[in-house]
Design a protein around this motif. Structure first.
Motif, PDB file in Angstrom:
ATOM      1  N   GLU A 169       0.826  -1.211   0.000  1.00 42.18           N
ATOM      2  CA  GLU A 169       0.000   0.000   0.000  1.00 42.18           C
ATOM      3  C   GLU A 169       0.858   1.258   0.000  1.00 42.18           C
ATOM      4  OE1 GLU A 169      -3.989  -1.553   2.404  1.00 42.18           O
ATOM      5  OE2 GLU A 169      -2.292  -0.702   3.506  1.00 42.18           O
ATOM      6  N   PHE A 170       1.929   1.240   0.766  1.00 41.76           N
ATOM      7  CA  PHE A 170       2.796   2.419   0.810  1.00 41.76           C
ATOM      8  C   PHE A 170       3.454   2.645  -0.549  1.00 41.76           C
ATOM      9  CE2 PHE A 170       6.957   4.450   1.499  1.00 41.76           C
ATOM     10  CZ  PHE A 170       6.528   5.638   2.074  1.00 41.76           C
ATOM     11  N   GLY A 171       3.895   1.562  -1.200  1.00 41.85           N
ATOM     12  CA  GLY A 171       4.495   1.700  -2.518  1.00 41.85           C
ATOM     13  C   GLY A 171       3.511   2.252  -3.532  1.00 41.85           C
ATOM     14  N   ALA A 172       2.269   1.739  -3.502  1.00 40.36           N
ATOM     15  CA  ALA A 172       1.251   2.233  -4.426  1.00 40.36           C
ATOM     16  C   ALA A 172       0.930   3.697  -4.151  1.00 40.36           C
ATOM     17  CB  ALA A 172      -0.011   1.374  -4.311  1.00 40.36           C
ATOM     18  N   TRP A 173       0.837   4.060  -2.874  1.00 42.57           N
ATOM     19  CA  TRP A 173       0.553   5.455  -2.512  1.00 42.57           C
ATOM     20  C   TRP A 173       1.665   6.383  -2.991  1.00 42.57           C
ATOM     21  CZ3 TRP A 173       1.655   8.084   2.719  1.00 42.57           C
ATOM     22  CH2 TRP A 173       1.053   9.353   2.755  1.00 42.57           C
ATOM     23  N   THR A 174       2.903   5.960  -2.794  1.00 42.79           N
ATOM     24  CA  THR A 174       4.040   6.764  -3.236  1.00 42.79           C
ATOM     25  C   THR A 174       4.022   6.939  -4.747  1.00 42.79           C
ATOM     26  OG1 THR A 174       5.387   5.984  -1.383  1.00 42.79           O
ATOM     27  CG2 THR A 174       6.560   6.915  -3.273  1.00 42.79           C
ATOM     28  N   VAL A 186      -3.925  13.051  -0.371  1.00 43.44           N
ATOM     29  CA  VAL A 186      -5.094  12.552   0.354  1.00 43.44           C
ATOM     30  C   VAL A 186      -5.947  11.654  -0.537  1.00 43.44           C
ATOM     31  CG1 VAL A 186      -7.238  13.216   1.507  1.00 43.44           C
ATOM     32  CG2 VAL A 186      -5.135  14.510   1.948  1.00 43.44           C
ATOM     33  N   LEU A 187      -6.201  12.104  -1.771  1.00 46.00           N
ATOM     34  CA  LEU A 187      -7.027  11.309  -2.680  1.00 46.00           C
ATOM     35  C   LEU A 187      -6.398   9.950  -2.951  1.00 46.00           C
ATOM     36  CD1 LEU A 187      -9.414  10.977  -4.632  1.00 46.00           C
ATOM     37  CD2 LEU A 187      -8.019  12.104  -6.391  1.00 46.00           C
ATOM     38  N   SER A 188      -5.110   9.924  -3.257  1.00 41.46           N
ATOM     39  CA  SER A 188      -4.451   8.650  -3.567  1.00 41.46           C
ATOM     40  C   SER A 188      -4.378   7.749  -2.339  1.00 41.46           C
ATOM     41  CB  SER A 188      -3.057   8.891  -4.141  1.00 41.46           C
ATOM     42  OG  SER A 188      -2.268   9.667  -3.260  1.00 41.46           O
ATOM     43  N   LEU A 189      -4.225   8.321  -1.138  1.00 37.00           N
ATOM     44  CA  LEU A 189      -4.220   7.505   0.078  1.00 37.00           C
ATOM     45  C   LEU A 189      -5.574   6.827   0.276  1.00 37.00           C
ATOM     46  CD1 LEU A 189      -2.896   6.519   2.678  1.00 37.00           C
ATOM     47  CD2 LEU A 189      -3.591   8.670   3.769  1.00 37.00           C
ATOM     48  N   VAL A 190      -6.647   7.577   0.090  1.00 33.49           N
ATOM     49  CA  VAL A 190      -7.990   7.013   0.231  1.00 33.49           C
ATOM     50  C   VAL A 190      -8.222   5.912  -0.802  1.00 33.49           C
ATOM     51  CG1 VAL A 190     -10.457   7.508   0.008  1.00 33.49           C
ATOM     52  CG2 VAL A 190      -8.963   9.104   1.235  1.00 33.49           C
ATOM     53  N   VAL A 191      -7.822   6.175  -2.045  1.00 33.52           N
ATOM     54  CA  VAL A 191      -8.038   5.174  -3.108  1.00 33.52           C
ATOM     55  C   VAL A 191      -7.211   3.926  -2.865  1.00 33.52           C
ATOM     56  CG1 VAL A 191      -7.702   4.737  -5.568  1.00 33.52           C
ATOM     57  CG2 VAL A 191      -8.684   6.910  -4.829  1.00 33.52           C
ATOM     58  N   VAL A 192      -5.954   4.099  -2.463  1.00 35.60           N
ATOM     59  CA  VAL A 192      -5.075   2.950  -2.235  1.00 35.60           C
ATOM     60  C   VAL A 192      -5.635   2.047  -1.141  1.00 35.60           C
ATOM     61  CG1 VAL A 192      -2.844   2.314  -1.213  1.00 35.60           C
ATOM     62  CG2 VAL A 192      -2.941   3.915  -3.131  1.00 35.60           C
ATOM     63  N   ARG A 193      -6.220   2.632  -0.107  1.00 40.67           N
ATOM     64  CA  ARG A 193      -6.785   1.823   0.974  1.00 40.67           C
ATOM     65  C   ARG A 193      -8.005   1.031   0.491  1.00 40.67           C
ATOM     66  NH1 ARG A 193      -4.570   2.905   6.105  1.00 40.67           N
ATOM     67  NH2 ARG A 193      -5.644   0.962   6.625  1.00 40.67           N
ATOM     68  N   MET A 194      -8.607   1.479  -0.593  1.00 39.74           N
ATOM     69  CA  MET A 194      -9.794   0.803  -1.117  1.00 39.74           C
ATOM     70  C   MET A 194      -9.450  -0.257  -2.164  1.00 39.74           C
ATOM     71  SD  MET A 194     -12.226   4.171  -1.576  1.00 39.74           S
ATOM     72  CE  MET A 194     -13.548   3.227  -2.363  1.00 39.74           C
ATOM     73  N   LEU A 195      -8.235  -0.197  -2.740  1.00 36.71           N
ATOM     74  CA  LEU A 195      -7.881  -1.122  -3.815  1.00 36.71           C
ATOM     75  C   LEU A 195      -7.520  -2.496  -3.279  1.00 36.71           C
ATOM     76  CD1 LEU A 195      -5.639   1.164  -6.075  1.00 36.71           C
ATOM     77  CD2 LEU A 195      -7.938   0.308  -6.598  1.00 36.71           C
ATOM     78  N   PRO A 196      -7.771  -3.574  -4.066  1.00 39.02           N
ATOM     79  CA  PRO A 196      -7.423  -4.938  -3.643  1.00 39.02           C
ATOM     80  C   PRO A 196      -5.942  -5.233  -3.906  1.00 39.02           C
ATOM     81  CG  PRO A 196      -8.499  -4.991  -5.775  1.00 39.02           C
ATOM     82  CD  PRO A 196      -8.513  -3.546  -5.341  1.00 39.02           C
TER      83      PRO A 196
END
Length: 340
Positions: free
Chosen positions: A190-195, A327-337
């Motif tokens: 998740e951290f990698g995707a958020w970054t 903020v937007l990408s953090l919210v989306v990343v937490r929702m992705l599988p």
């Protein structure tokens, strides 16, 4: 007495001092990166250009004998670097993310572009600054700003402030994101995707994601390069809009700029051809060197006292855009599988 041949050669060689100066600064940036690996080469390059531009005695040289070469570096060499950037992108790697994740990344990019442009227009930023800020914060930092400025009406005159802001915000992300990621309990994936979805420059993505290990770094690079793929259509669409806006035929950019076609061709080659590792590594080295020279040139156009006097609104737009995409990408990343 000046001969006709020397009169012709002098203008041709006018770019040499500036390119040599940019190359010297890029070497210094590389040495700084070796000493402090957390500082990416390209970030160090643009920061070094900004620092030198604040030294008043140096401006006589920057605006004089070095100007032609710095301008060539910031424009033509940057475009060649963007073309070679395409060799980093395999559409197979992008496809491996899955349709949902790709759609989410594109959605984040488009949303950030639209919000940043709207904020810039609302703040009444001059010239093409809203457009350049939107490209830099949503796609790939100073490289996207340079590419986009090639097809705008002002052809780079408004690029200095956006370059400074996207560089400063991207550098801050190297420190801020790992702290926030740990605080909210992100997994390495998740951290990698958020970054990859929120940090601007590729080098800044690497510097940020590597703090969480190899897994985070791998996903961050793929997500980031998926955003970079969007550089071609965004620049092409912008070029088409600028052409539709009219003006002198000679001042209008081509419908699809040549360097964008080169970028797309490089992506296709990397996707369809099994290139030797030595070729990929060599192209990456050349691409980094060219972009380092280009970003030194862009950095030398920044005048912080001018930014302090007239750039307050631009700073607010830049900070607002950075906060929005984070903020937007953090919210989306937490929702992705994405898995654990």
């Amino acid at each position: 007495m000046t001969t006709p041949s020397s009169a012709v050669e002098r203008p041709r060689a006018a770019w040499l001092p500036g390119v040599a100066a940019a190359a010297g600064a890029a070497v210094v940036a590389w040495l700084l990166h070796l000493a402090i690996p957390a500082v990416p080469v390209l970030t160090a390059s643009v920061l070094l250009g900004i620092v030198v531009a604040q030294i008043r005695p140096a401006r006589r040289w920057l605006d004089g004998v070095l100007a032609p070469g710095l301008a060539l570096s910031a424009r033509r060499l940057l475009r060649v670097g963007v073309v070679l950037l395409g060799l980093k992108l395999s559409l197979v790697d992008v496809a491996s993310l899955g349709g949902v994740t790709i759609a989410a990344i594109v959605g984040i990019l488009v949303s950030t572009f639209a919000v940043t442009w709207a904020l810039g227009r609302w703040a009444r930023l001059p010239g093409d600054q809203p457009l350049l800020l939107a490209a830099g914060f949503s796609i790939c930092g100073a490289s996207a700003i340079g590419a986009m400025s090639a097809v705008t009406r002002d052809r780079g005159k408004d690029a200095a402030t956006p370059v400074a802001l996207v560089t400063l915000c991207g550098t801050a992300a190297i420190v801020v994101l790992p702290v926030v990621g740990r605080a909210v309990g992100l997994t390495d994936v998740e951290f990698g995707a958020w970054t990859g979805a929120s940090v601007h420059d590729v080098g800044q993505v690497v510097a940020t994601a590597q703090t969480a290990g190899a897994t985070a770094l791998a996903i961050a690079v793929v997500v980031k390069l998926t955003r970079v793929v969007m550089l071609a259509p965004v620049v092409a669409i912008t070029s088409a809009v600028v052409r539709r806006g009219g003006g002198d035929a000679g001042s209008r950019p081509p419908l699809v700029p040549l360097f964008v076609l080169g970028f797309l061709a490089a992506v296709v080659v990397r996707t369809l051809v099994d290139l030797p590792e030595s070729v990929v590594t060599g192209a990456d080295t050349v691409q980094t060197a060219l972009l380092a020279l280009a970003l030194v040139g862009l950095g030398t156009g920044v005048r912080l006292e001018r930014l302090a006097r007239t750039g307050g609104r631009a700073v607010l737009v830049g900070l607002g855009s950075w906060l929005f995409i984070a903020v937007l990408s953090l919210v989306v990343v937490r929702m992705l599988p994405l898995g654990a």
